[in-house]
Design an enzyme around this catalytic site. Sequence first.
Site, short mmCIF file in Angstrom:
data_model
loop_
_atom_site.label_atom_id
_atom_site.label_comp_id
_atom_site.label_asym_id
_atom_site.label_seq_id
_atom_site.Cartn_x
_atom_site.Cartn_y
_atom_site.Cartn_z
N ASN A 7 0.87 -1.17 0.00
CA ASN A 7 0.00 0.00 0.00
C ASN A 7 0.91 1.23 0.00
OD1 ASN A 7 -1.79 2.04 0.54
ND2 ASN A 7 -2.56 1.17 2.45
N ARG A 90 -2.42 -2.06 -3.48
CA ARG A 90 -3.59 -1.20 -3.30
C ARG A 90 -3.44 -0.01 -4.26
NH1 ARG A 90 -5.57 1.70 2.26
NH2 ARG A 90 -7.46 2.58 1.39
N HIS A 179 -12.40 3.68 0.04
CA HIS A 179 -12.46 2.74 1.18
C HIS A 179 -13.19 1.45 0.77
CE1 HIS A 179 -12.39 6.39 4.12
NE2 HIS A 179 -11.17 5.88 4.04
N ARG A 238 -10.34 16.99 6.13
CA ARG A 238 -11.13 17.30 4.93
C ARG A 238 -12.49 17.84 5.32
NH1 ARG A 238 -10.03 11.59 3.14
NH2 ARG A 238 -7.96 11.63 2.19
N GLU A 382 -8.35 -4.42 5.44
CA GLU A 382 -8.26 -4.10 4.02
C GLU A 382 -7.18 -4.94 3.33
OE1 GLU A 382 -9.03 0.32 3.37
OE2 GLU A 382 -8.41 0.27 5.46
#
Length: 397
Positions: A7, A90, A179, A238, A382
Site C-alpha cells: 500500500n 492497493r 475505502h 477534509r 483491508e
Amino acid sequence: MKILVINAGSSSLKYQIIDMKGEKLLCKGIVERIGFPGSMLEHKIRDEKYKITQKMDNHTDALNFMLNILTSKEYGVIKDVNEIEAVGHRVLMSGEDFDSSVVIDDNVIKVCRKNSIYGPLHMPAQTDCIEACGQIMPDIPMVAVFDNTFHSTMPPKAFMYAIPYEDYQNYKLRKYGFHGTSHKYVSQKAIKYLGKENSRMITCHLGNGSSLAAVVNGKCIDTSMGLTPLEGLIMGTRSGDIDPMVLDLLVKHKGMSLDEALDSLNKKSGFLGICGVNDFRDVVHLAEGGNKRAALCLDMFQYRIKKYIGSYYAIMGGLDAIVFTGGIGENSAIGRKVIMEGLEHLGIDFDFEANNQLKKGKFAELHKPSSKVKVLVIPTNEELVIARDTQELVKNK
Ligand code: AMP
C-alpha cells in the site's frame, strides 16, 4: 500461497506478508519519509517491533530495502524473495476502466498513469511502486486492487453529478467512492452474521478519512465520497460536502491560488479547521474539557453522519444493520454514541452500556435484543481483502 500486500503513499509504503493457508499474517511494516531526510522502516513480527533507519530516495530504494529486511536472518520471515507467490497492490482509483481487481500488465500500468489526474497525490507513487516491483520481481504476478471498485455497482442516478453531460463523457467526472476494500470486508462479515444474503446495511468507515456506504444484498448502491475522497463526511482534515462556490470566494477574496484553496479543503479543514486538532481523540478530549469549538466539531461530525444514515435509510426503504469500522468506528465509544443518539425512530435500539464497555477494536453487537436494526462493530482488514483478491486472480490466471 504467500502474498505480499503493498500500500504505497506519496512518501510511504506499507506492507504485509500473508500466508493464505489460514490467512495468517507473517509480518507487517511501513517505510516512511521516502525521498526525505530521516527515511526509515518500521517492521513488526508478532509483537516485536524494529525501527531501522536507511537512506531511501524513491520507491525502488524502499522496495529493495524492504525485501532485504524480509529475507534477512535477523528480521526476515522468508528465505528467498521467490517464496512470495504474488503481490497485491492497493491502488486508489480505477476510473471507469475496471470494475474489479485485475492482474497487472502493461495496459493496467498505462491506465493507472492516465488516471493519475484523479489522484495526483497517490496515483503516481502507486504506479511507480508497481513498476519498480515488476522490475525487481519480474517473475512474480501482481494484482491491482482498487479503492473504488466495490462501489462500481452504484446506479447512474447515484454516481452522476448534475453537471454538463459532456463533462462526464469527456472527463469521467462522477462519484467513484473510496475505502472500497473496507466496505467490502465488513459488509461480507455482516452478511455472514445476519445469516442472509438479502440485507440492507449502512457500513460506516470512520477514521482519519471517513465514508459511509449503502449496501443492498452485498452490493454498494451509494457512498459518501465522490470523485475524490474530499466529498461527504467531515473528516480529520477534509471538509466533506461543501458548496463549490466556497472556492470562488477563497480565490477571489482571500487571494488564494486554486491549488492553495483545494489544499485548504483537503488538509486544513475538517476537525483541524474547526477546532485546531485532527485526531478524533484530541477533539473529544478538548470537548470534554469545555472547548466550545471542539464541542461544535463533534456536533457537526455526528450531524453529517446522521443525515447520510437518514438518506440511505430512505433510498433502501429500511435497514437491517449499521456497521462501524475504522479507527474511530472501532475504538471510540463516544464517537459511536453521539452518532446513535436520537435514532430510535429508525428502529435502532442502541445498547449504550455495551458500547461503553466495549474493548478497543473487537467484533461486537451493540443493539439491544428488541432492536429492529442490528448495530455491529467489525474491525476492518483491508490488506486481507487485497490478499484474497490477489490469490483468486492469480489462481485463475
Ligand atoms: P484510521 O484512519 O482508521 O487509522 O483512524 C484514525 C482515527 O481513529 C483518528 O482520528 C484517531 O483519533 C481515531 N482513533 C484511533 N484509536 C482510537 C481510540 N482508541 N479512541 C478513539 N479514537 C481513536
